[in-house]
Each structure stands twice: as C-alpha cells, then as structure tokens.
Scaffold this motif. Structure first.
Motif, PDB file in Angstrom:
ATOM      1  N   LYS A 133       0.818  -1.211   0.000  1.00  0.00           N
ATOM      2  CA  LYS A 133       0.000   0.000   0.000  1.00  0.00           C
ATOM      3  C   LYS A 133       0.851   1.260   0.000  1.00  0.00           C
ATOM      4  N   GLU A 136       0.146   5.105  -1.243  1.00  0.00           N
ATOM      5  CA  GLU A 136       0.140   6.159  -0.231  1.00  0.00           C
ATOM      6  C   GLU A 136       1.028   7.332  -0.629  1.00  0.00           C
ATOM      7  N   THR A 163      -5.827  -3.035  -3.801  1.00  0.00           N
ATOM      8  CA  THR A 163      -5.918  -1.757  -3.107  1.00  0.00           C
ATOM      9  C   THR A 163      -7.299  -1.164  -3.297  1.00  0.00           C
TER      10      THR A 163
END
Length: 232
Positions: free
Chosen positions: A105, A109, A222
């Motif tokens: 992730k 991010e 995601t």
C-alpha cells in the motif's frame, strides 16, 4: 547467519519502539522472537530463490566451480538479502507513523508525493542510530558470506546420482519453508498468521518482517473509490 540477523533486527525493532508496546513482557517478547523465525524463513527463502536454484542445479563441476558462476551465485544471494535488510530496518522508523509493517500500500500512499527522496534522505540523518544499525547488520552479513562456494568434487558416477537427489530434497524443503509448514492442507503462511503469536494486532509489527509483509501483500487489491456520484 541471515536468520540470526533477522532475529537481532526484530529485537532492536522492539527496543527502538518499546514506548509503542508498553504491555509487552520479557517472556512474551521472546515468544514473539521465536515465532517470528517462521516468517523470517519464508522471506529469506523467497529472497534467496535464485541463489538456491544456482547452487542445486546438477551441472558439471567445471561450470559450477567457474569463477563467473560462483560470483553470480554469490551476488544473487547478497543483493536481494541486503535489500531485505534495508527495508526491514526502514520500518524501525516508519512504524511510528503507521503502527504496522510496510505493505505494498505504500506505493499508493506516496504516489502523489514529489519529495519522497528528500524525506528519505532527511530520515537517514535524523534517525542516524537506525542507519548505523543497518550498516552494521549488512557488514556482518557480507563478511559472513564471503567464503567462495564450491561444488562437490566426488567421483562423477556418484555426482550425477546424488546431486539430483539433493536437488529434489532441497526443493521439497524450500516449498515447505515458503508455505510455512508441513501437511497436505497447510495453506501458505500469510500476514494474518502472526496473530496467533501476539496479544494485540499492533504487536504483529514486532513479529513480522518487512520483506515478508511486502511480498504477501502483492496480491492484495488496493481500495479504489467507486465514484458513483459527482461531488454535486
């Protein structure tokens, strides 16, 4: 050697962030240190897969003992595992901002940040003690694995009989190590398995290692905003 270094890194991960885990007792810490070796083994086998392949292929000893071949084998072990050590040490700092081990992730991010390089450079100096620890661990790993690997030198009739057997045994136990255990119904070990060794979900950051978390989160989808309606 690399398994020991991962355990040492896990201890220092806890030491640097012990204020985040005030209720961890000494006995529970050692329980997590022991349980974490299961995840370390999986990560190390993934990172060392190409190296293992090169050293178990039953090629003629003239090829396997050639300088180019042995050097290639050595660097396929060193480079992936050094990268693994680096990202593992980075989480000693990053966990203070996320509360967990880094997963894939992170790429979403930071996808809109243009100053990631300057953040990393600043962190290297700001958290110099983690940087120093990482350098020491890499140095120990490099010095401890400098010895040149050499193929067996027994008679050819035994070599081409035993080496395929050794290769099959190695492949079998490597698969067992990657999956996380024996048994026909043992599913591949994953991040959620860390919960069986911890008292709280937050403690899984101590138990896991970052290469394992990154590799096991590759298949995770995601979350994306569906955007069914416009802002208006």
């Amino acid at each position: 050697l690399i398994m020991s270094l991962y355990s040492i890194s896990r201890f220092f991960f806890y030491y640097f962030n012990r204020d985040l885990y005030p209720n961890v007792s000494i006995s529970h810490l050692f329980e997590m240190l022991l349980g974490g070796t299961r995840f370390d083994l999986t990560a190390i086998l993934y990172l060392s897969a190409l190296y293992l392949l090169l050293v178990i292929l039953p090629l003629p000893t003239k090829i396997r003992n050639h300088t180019a071949y042995t050097k290639t084998a050595q660097w396929t072990f060193l480079i992936p595992n050094i990268i693994g050590i680096i990202v593992n040490c980075m989480d000693m700092v990053y966990v203070r901002f996320t509360g967990r081990r880094t997963t894939c992730k992170i790429f979403t991010e930071f996808e809109n940040d243009n100053n990631l390089g300057s953040i990393l450079w600043q962190s290297i100096w700001q958290y110099w003690y983690v940087t120093l620890f990482c350098i020491v661990i890499i140095a120990i790993f490099y010095i401890g694995t400098r010895k040149k690997w050499q193929a067996s030198t027994y008679a050819p009739k035994y070599y081409y009989t035993l080496e395929p057997v050794i290769m099959l045994i190695t492949v079998y136990f490597t698969v067992i190590g990657i999956r996380g255990g024996f048994g026909r119904y043992t599913r591949p070990i994953t991040i959620s398995n860390a919960l069986q060794y911890t008292n709280t979900p937050q403690e899984t950051a101590i138990l896991l290692n970052t290469p394992f978390s990154l590799m096991k989160s590759l298949e995770n989808t995601t979350y994306t905003h569906p955007r069914y309606f416009s802002n208006e």
